[in-house]
Every structure is written in structure tokens, then in C-alpha cells.
Design an enzyme around this catalytic site. Structure first.
Site, mmCIF file in Angstrom:
data_model
loop_
_atom_site.group_PDB
_atom_site.id
_atom_site.type_symbol
_atom_site.label_atom_id
_atom_site.label_comp_id
_atom_site.label_asym_id
_atom_site.label_seq_id
_atom_site.Cartn_x
_atom_site.Cartn_y
_atom_site.Cartn_z
ATOM 1 N N ASP A 1 -21.286 6.307 24.402
ATOM 2 C CA ASP A 1 -21.635 5.225 23.663
ATOM 3 C C ASP A 1 -21.903 5.606 22.108
ATOM 4 O OD1 ASP A 1 -22.393 2.401 23.860
ATOM 5 O OD2 ASP A 1 -24.223 2.942 23.575
ATOM 6 N N GLU B 1 -17.005 6.442 21.515
ATOM 7 C CA GLU B 1 -17.081 5.352 21.017
ATOM 8 C C GLU B 1 -17.465 5.493 19.641
ATOM 9 O OE1 GLU B 1 -19.054 0.740 20.754
ATOM 10 O OE2 GLU B 1 -20.182 2.470 21.075
HETATM 11 C C1 GLC Z 1 -21.969 0.209 22.186
HETATM 12 C C2 GLC Z 1 -21.703 -0.535 23.291
HETATM 13 C C3 GLC Z 1 -22.378 -1.839 23.242
HETATM 14 C C4 GLC Z 1 -23.674 -1.732 23.329
HETATM 15 C C5 GLC Z 1 -24.202 -0.867 22.349
HETATM 16 C C6 GLC Z 1 -25.681 -0.293 22.317
HETATM 17 O O1 GLC Z 1 -21.612 -0.360 21.014
HETATM 18 O O2 GLC Z 1 -20.132 -0.857 23.474
HETATM 19 O O3 GLC Z 1 -21.830 -3.006 24.190
HETATM 20 O O4 GLC Z 1 -24.556 -2.786 23.208
HETATM 21 O O5 GLC Z 1 -23.499 0.428 21.972
HETATM 22 O O6 GLC Z 1 -25.562 0.678 23.584
#
Ligand code: GLC
Length: 513
Positions: A193, A244
């Protein structure tokens, strides 16, 4: 390296399938539908976070990194899932959330109780004459700081998600233990994440250019050292890490994909690309350049649990607002489904790996009209109920055309309400129809290995038509409204029917030469 051309299915567990009838999806619900995933033909799954969590951001606020929430079935259910998935040859990725935890995490509780060592694991700063320590904003809206006593703590997202202090070696050591714990249990990899956010500028200065992308709050060089250590842990066990990472340019992204860092990172550039041939080609080309510079493969994705579903992005005929990833306005669903089918086939023909968000294989539209009182996304509350947020792509899946919650649960009360029209997209009903969006995905997944080697663009003579070949397979996408006559060989698969020798408007077709 199986992951280099893998198709990984993203499971938003709360909304996939509910076995215990409480209206929230769970691990046994997923486990009893693993045959569904093998029928579709994916190589593995990525599970959104299912650790114990108070659920302020549905699992992205983790209270215990080495447990599984009992509402999802606890560790025994997780072990059963892992065993049954592996027995079918499916890989299982978990979601690692290293930027922040939950206010319920024991470290943060200790920090609030005044333990100085625990406070050092988070980012606490003194008050500035009644104001927060700097002017940073939270991604979900409002200030990125919350006051406790005479100090403030930083939270890049919700106040219930305090950011870790990655400059403290205890934090780094902790997450290495977490990785080892799950790798030893048999997990095949992690989606990580918001990797780019772990480190902030050491001095936490004000960001003078609001509201643009705050470069002081993310993408700091120190993060790469952490990734190098994680990569060693993963390589020693042949595990995979996919990041991500939302950074401004493909060049920035490539830094995270250097040979000793992450194996994969989602290529969001194409996800935010509008339905336009030139823009698609430009995005794909910039992605492919990244491959040249790092030797990594591209990890394509057209949807996930944070953005509007592809059908509703591509079918938007008039826009009234919302961010690029979640535009609002009038959606022509038929047009959206048609384009989403074409986009899926285009992406599945590209070199690299593809992540497929649950429900996309059925052409599910975004639920734009959730009743306000049903909304749960912190974005909705933190924006003063102006930004609708992400609930609309998280509505529990319709498996059957009728029945309580369309086959999702024994209960008719699901954690987000399903609209009446969901039944028309029932997955099981689509599985028995050869022309359905589901069947198109299954066929494309079966035939995708036919595309081999590098991509070579082919001239099309039309600005609204893209064509490329890989080996002896050719992929043609018509973005515009006129059919496109082709001489590219034997038709293999098409996202829409066309007259012989042509590719239909708003569609993709595959040929073998
Ligand atoms: C990322 C996740 C999202 C979450 C955020 C905070 O962007 O994909 O769903 O709210 O991180 O953890």
C-alpha cells in the site's frame, strides 16, 4: 518468474462472497468460490487487507499485522484458503500496509498513553500556536494532523490511521518480521500500500503550492533502501512484491522497479487515460519505455477498489465533477460496457502482467446512486460530504439474478446495499452465455498466451484505430464510431460482433497471421 505475464484477480474480500450470512464477505466465502477463479483462468489472487482492524478504512487501518480478523474467519480460515488455493495452482498475495496502522494498534495506544519509545514510532510534533505543525492535507480531505494534548500526530489519510515514523529503525525491523511471518506461512507475495509515502521530508516543512501534489509528503529517496531490504527477503523465498505507487511520471515509477527493488508496480497511467486512441498509445509507449530502462515488466490495471469501475469511466457521456479517477455525471452503461470489453482485450494482449478487479470480468458498472446514508468511505465524511468516495465500486457482487443479495450472502442485508439493477449483471448467469462479458474474459485469458514477445505497432491509416502485433498475433482496437476493415489474418476473438473482415466500432479484435 510466473508473475511476469500473470493475470492476478483482486479480491475485495468484504464484497466477494459471504459464507456465514452476516452480510460481509469472508475467507470461507472466497474459498468456496476458488473453482470460479480457476474457471475464469487467473493465476492468482490479491486479497485486500483482512487483518484485525476497527475498519475505519475497511482494513487499511491495521490493529494487528500478524493476525486475521475473526469477522473474516481468523487465521484458521486463512490457512484453509491458502491450502485450497495452492492445491489449485493459484498464488495468494496479501496487502501490506506499512505507511500507517490503526489507532487501535498496541504501539499507538502506548504512544497515546505517553510511552516515549512508542511515540518515536509515529510522527508527533508540538503545537504551533494552536495550529498544526505544518499545512499538509490528508488524502481523504482536511488537515493531515490531529491534536492530542499539547502535540499533533501526522496521518496522511484518516485520523484513525496514524503514519509510522520510518526514520525509526524499530519500524523497519517490525515490518521485516511481518513479511517473514507471512512468507513462512506460505503467502506468495504482497501488494504494498502507498509505497511512495513511507518517508516524508525529514524537516516536515510547509508545502507552499497547495493544492498540488505535495512532494514533501512522499517519494523521498530513503524509501528505496527499505525496498532493497524487502526484495532480498522476497528473493530468498521466491516471493513477489507489487507496489501501489502514485507518482507524477513514469520515470519516477521506474526508480521503484530497479532490479533490486520491487518486481512490479501498478501502471496507473493507463487507468486514468480517457477513451482516446492517441492517449492510449502514448500511455502504453511511455510504459514500455519504463521496461526498457529497468528490465521490469509493466503491471497493467484498469480498475481497483479506489476508482470508478471501467464501465462507468468509459461510458461517461457528460461530466459534472469528481476527481479523474472517480468522475461523476451521466453514464451510458451500454457504451461503457462495450468500451470496457474492448479495453480489457487490449490490455490482455499487451506484454506484462494484468490485475483484474473483482466484478470487472462481468462488466459491472459503478453504483453511482448509493443512498448517502449508506456511504462508509472516510473520503465522504472528511470532504464534508462533497467527494462521494469509493463505496460505489465496493458493493457486494451479484452472483445470481435473483435471491437475497443476488447470491452474495444468505442475508438480504449486505454491508453496502446492492441496487435493483445488479441482477442484470449476475455472474453465474453470464457464465452460461457465450457472448457475455464474463465469457469474453475467460476466452481472452485462455488465448492471451498466444501473444508473445515485444510489441510492434502497425500502421492503421486512421487516428482512432490502434493495431499492434506480438509474434503472430495481432490486436486491433477501434476507438471511434466506424467499423475498420482489416487484412490482418484469421479472426480469433472479438469484443463485439462485426461484419466479416471488419472490426466493429468501440471494440477490440484479435487475429492470427
Ligand atoms: C491505498 C489503498 C486505499 C487506502 C489507502 C490508505 O491507496 O488502496 O484503499 O484507503 O491506501 O491505506
Amino acid at each position: 518468474m510466473w508473475w511476469r505475464d500473470a493475470v492476478v484477480y483482486q479480491v475485495y474480500l468484504r464484497s466477494f462472497a459471504d459464507a456465514d450470512g452476516d452480510g460481509v464477505g469472508d475467507l470461507d466465502g472466497l474459498r468456496t468460490r476458488l473453482d470460479y477463479l480457476t474457471a475464469l483462468g487467473v493465476d492468482g489472487i490479491w486479497l485486500n487487507p483482512c487483518y484485525p482492524s476497527p475498519g475505519a478504512d475497511h482494513g487499511y487501518d491495521v490493529a494487528d499485522y500478524t493476525g486475521i480478523d475473526t469477522r473474516y474467519g481468523g487465521l484458521p480460515a486463512f490457512d484453509r484458503l491458502l491450502a485450497d488455493a495452492h492445491a489449485r495452482g493459484l498464488k495468494v498475495f496479501m496487502d501490506l500496509v506499512p505507511n500507517h496502522c490503526s489507532v487501535e494498534h498496541p504501539w499507538f495506544r502506548a504512544a497515546l498513553a505517553g510511552d516515549p519509545a512508542a511515540r518515536e514510532r509515529f510522527i508527533f510534533r508540538p503545537d504551533r500556536d494552536g495550529d498544526p505543525p505544518n499545512n499538509w492535507l490528508s488524502v481523504f480531505g482536511g488537515p493531515a494532523w490531529t491534536r492530542v494534548g499539547d502535540a499533533w500526530y501526522l496521518h496522511s489519510f484518516d485520523p484513525a490511521q496514524p503514519d509510522f515514523n520510518w526514520r525509526n529503525p524499530e519500524v523497519a525491523a517490525y515490518f521485516e518480521d511481518v513479511l517473514r511471518f507471512w512468507f513462512d506461512r506460505g503467502v506468495d507475495g504482497f501488494r504494498i500500500d502507498v509505497v511512495h509515502m513511507l518517508f516524508k521530508h525529514a524537516d516536515l516543512p510547509d508545502w507552499p503550492h497547495h493544492p498540488e501534489y505535495n512532494i514533501l509528503a512522499q517519494n523521498q529517496p530513503e524509501v528505496h533502501e527499505v525496498l532493497r531490504r524487502w526484495r532480498k527477503l522476497a528473493d530468498a523465498r521466491e516471493r513477489t512484491l507489487v507496489g501501489e505507487i502514485w507518482v507524477p511520471t513514469v520515470g519516477d515509477l521506474a526508480l521503484y522497479l530497479r532490479p533490486d527493488e520491487l518486481q512490479q508496480a501498478f501502471y496507473f497511467d493507463l487507468l486514468v487515460c480517457p477513451w482516446d486512441a492517441a492517449r492510449f498509445r502514448d500511455s502504453i509507449d511511455r510504459g514500455l519505455e519504463q521496461v526498457v530502462s529497468t528490465g521490469a515488466v509493466i503491471t497493467w490495471t484498469l480498475a481497483n477498489h479506489d476508482v470508478h469501475r471501467a464501465v462507468s469511466r468509459y461510458g461517461l457521456v457528460s461530466r459534472t465533477g469528481g476527481p479523474d479517477t472517480r468522475p461523476r455525471g451521466t453514464v451510458d452503461v451500454e457504451l461503457g460496457v462495450r468500451r470496457a470489453r474492448a479495453a480489457a482485450m487490449l490490455v490482455l494482449a499487451l506484454p506484462g502482467s494484468v490485475y483484474l478487479y473483482q466484478g470487472e470480468e462481468a462488466g459491472l458498472p459503478e453504483v453511482m446512486d448509493l443512498p448517502d446514508e449508506a456511504r462508509q468511505d472516510p473520503t465522504w465524511f472528511r470532504s464534508g460530504r462533497t467527494e462521494h468516495g469509493r463505496d460505489g465500486c465496493r458493493v457486494p457482487l451479484p452472483w445470481t439474478a435473483a435471491g437475497p443479495s443476488f447470491g452474495f450472502s444468505a442475508s438480504a442485508e449486505t454491508w453496502l446495499p446492492q441496487p435493483e439493477w445488479f441482477g442484470a449483471f449476475a455472474i453465474e448467469e453470464q457464465m452460461s452465455r457465450p457472448e457475455s462479458t464474463w465469457s469474453l474474459h475467460r476466452d481472452a485469458l485462455r488465448m492471451r498466451p498466444g501473444f508473445e514477445g515485444p510489441l510492434e505497432w502497425l500502421p492503421t491509416g486512421r487516428e482512432d484505430v490502434l493495431a499492434f502485433r506480438r509474434g503472430d498475433m495481432v490486436c486491433v482496437t477501434v476507438f471511434g464510431g466506424e467499423p475498420y476493415p482489416v487484412e490482418h489474418g484469421t479472426p480469433v476473438l472479438a469484443s463485439a460482433e462485426a461484419s466479416a473482415g471488419a472490426v466493429a466500432p468501440g471494440s477490440t479484435a484479435w487475429f492470427r497471421r
